[in-house]
Design an enzyme around this catalytic site. Sequence first.
Site, PDB file in Angstrom:
ATOM      1  N   LYS A  79       5.331 -41.744 -10.643  1.00 19.88           N
ATOM      2  CA  LYS A  79       4.713 -41.628 -11.670  1.00 19.88           C
ATOM      3  C   LYS A  79       5.291 -42.065 -12.889  1.00 19.88           C
ATOM      4  CE  LYS A  79       2.376 -37.976 -14.749  1.00 19.88           C
ATOM      5  NZ  LYS A  79       2.297 -36.296 -14.764  1.00 19.88           N
ATOM      6  N   SER A 154      -2.301 -34.724 -15.293  1.00 21.11           N
ATOM      7  CA  SER A 154      -1.927 -36.038 -15.578  1.00 21.11           C
ATOM      8  C   SER A 154      -1.507 -37.044 -14.568  1.00 21.11           C
ATOM      9  CB  SER A 154      -1.053 -36.057 -16.962  1.00 21.11           C
ATOM     10  OG  SER A 154       0.370 -35.468 -16.467  1.00 21.11           O
ATOM     11  N   SER A 178      -0.442 -30.558 -13.593  1.00 17.82           N
ATOM     12  CA  SER A 178      -0.620 -31.969 -13.651  1.00 17.82           C
ATOM     13  C   SER A 178      -0.265 -32.611 -12.276  1.00 17.82           C
ATOM     14  CB  SER A 178       0.210 -32.787 -14.685  1.00 17.82           C
ATOM     15  OG  SER A 178      -0.552 -32.732 -16.163  1.00 17.82           O
TER      16      SER A 178
END
Lengths: 513, 100
Positions: A79, A154, A178
Amino acid sequence: MKLENFTIEKAHKGLMKKEFSCTELTRAYLDKIKKENKKYNAFLTLTDKLALEQAKKVDEKISHQEKIGPLEGIPIAIKDNILVEDYKCTAGSKILENYAAPYDATVIKKLKKAGAVILGKTNLDEFAMGSSTENSALGVVKNPHDISRVPGGSSGGSAAAVAADECIVALGSDTGGSVRQPGSFCGVVGFKPSYGMVSRYGLIAMASSLDQIGPLAKTIEDTQVVFDVIRGKDNLDSTTIDLNSKFKASASLASIRGRSGRQGGRNSKPSQTWKQVPSPKFQFQNLRIGIPKEYFGKGIDNKVKEVIEKAIKNFEKIAVEVKEVSLPHTDYALAVYYIIMPAEVSANLARYDGVKYGFSTMSNEQRTENSLLNSYLKTRAEGFGDEVRRRIMLGTYVLSAGYLEAYYGKAQKVKALIKEEFERVFNPSVDGVDILLTPTSPTVAFKIGEKKDPLAMYLSDIYTVPASLAGLPAISLPCGIVNKLPVGLQIIGPQFADDLILEAAKLCEQSCL
Amino acid sequence: MPSISKKQVEHIAKLARIELTEEEKEKFTKELSSILGYVEKLGKADTSKAKIIAQITGLENVMREDKQQKTENRKQKVKKLLKEAPSKKGDYIKVPKILE
């Protein structure tokens, strides 16, 4: 080369048997990403050079008949709020669009040491703030199951990358859901460890008391392999836990261990202790499962509810007891979260000022002429997107003079009640349970652009936020399909019972197939 | 429903060092009011017996020895950090003037 449903074990065996080289494997993934990225937009940066260098090292080792570790040569996506030295780390924000990481995050150091092949950096909601990855300043991510829908957020880029077979495993970060919610939306496993299990050093901070890095993968076993590499105390993150001392203090877990006949302490590697157990069925014959009724109330999609209930039924065959429990303060969790999280956001994001690094509205000459205040105001107005500004302002408000006690003080008190409540349902001396089963999200993946109202978006985290507030380990795993879209089952465990919920998830994984 | 006024939004935006256009002020006033209206439900929770937890894993004052630590490739690290500064002069980060 077929990359569909490739797991760590399959890739590891293929490498050892020389069915393919690590360089071939790495190139196959890089090519696939390059070909597909227009479609899903899961990746922001490819780390080709780093990946191929690592792959070469692994190939050399294999050619010399050397043994390789379980994660060695395994392609992984990261990420883009986790720092990988010398590569861009944007956090999905314009303010860091051209920022290059000057050092490695601790998890990256550990992955590199374990020989993992880092393929690239994945898209995310700006500064990990969102539940759909629509808030990325660098473009929306599409759900590989249906490109008109969001992948969740996210960590939407990481979840989509795993689901689309653009990597074998990925790292995400979870503050209020997330990792778990995008895992659920994309039909992959998403694991949020107990707070303090994984170092946050080098993770771009959102809400420091809640942020935790966790793996996304296709199987629980892959999740465990990654978790075992990244977990552990780190001197660079003082909130990481020394398991040996902490485990002795944990009464509830000691009893679980006693009941399930688990031997030994934490001196050896935890997963190895688990893997010595011959049959998981034997291991878990005494498992007690709680179903918190507050997670099945209004707001949940009926079809999602049916799938979850069916998954729970499967557990009834394995567990000694499945019973309804109550966590009455669940309904307050999201409200608590939307005070504590923005409060921390407003402090953490104060560092983006256009002076030290990142986007700045001031050119070199203007710096001497314009006031400092003006430079701050303009840099932050242009550099941050709407959701980030909303949360910074909300946090500033709840912490401001005259409101602090009413908002932040009250939220901290209710958070304490939520934690106490979890401790009570897990307490063996008052007939407590070992794990809780809930839906991960009230719905399946929604349409891109469907949730325009911020509050409506926040509500999609309603089932993931409570475990975050209490610092508990929680995992989402695929357990069924509704209208061709995946549904995730969430397993929540007592604090530091990370290995227990992973093993319980394995049982479910087998029965859900 | 408790709401936040446009004037309050202007004030917190200034505290947060974010410039807003007139249009944005209207938009954020509406959105922040709606979120604050939602969190207002906490008022109904009885917290008279709640004990605030300072840290979720019960940690207190994590200390380390105050000892100088060696940084490998120090010069290179400094260079990497400086490279990220929007404006610099030599090995210094250039900042706007704060005294008139």
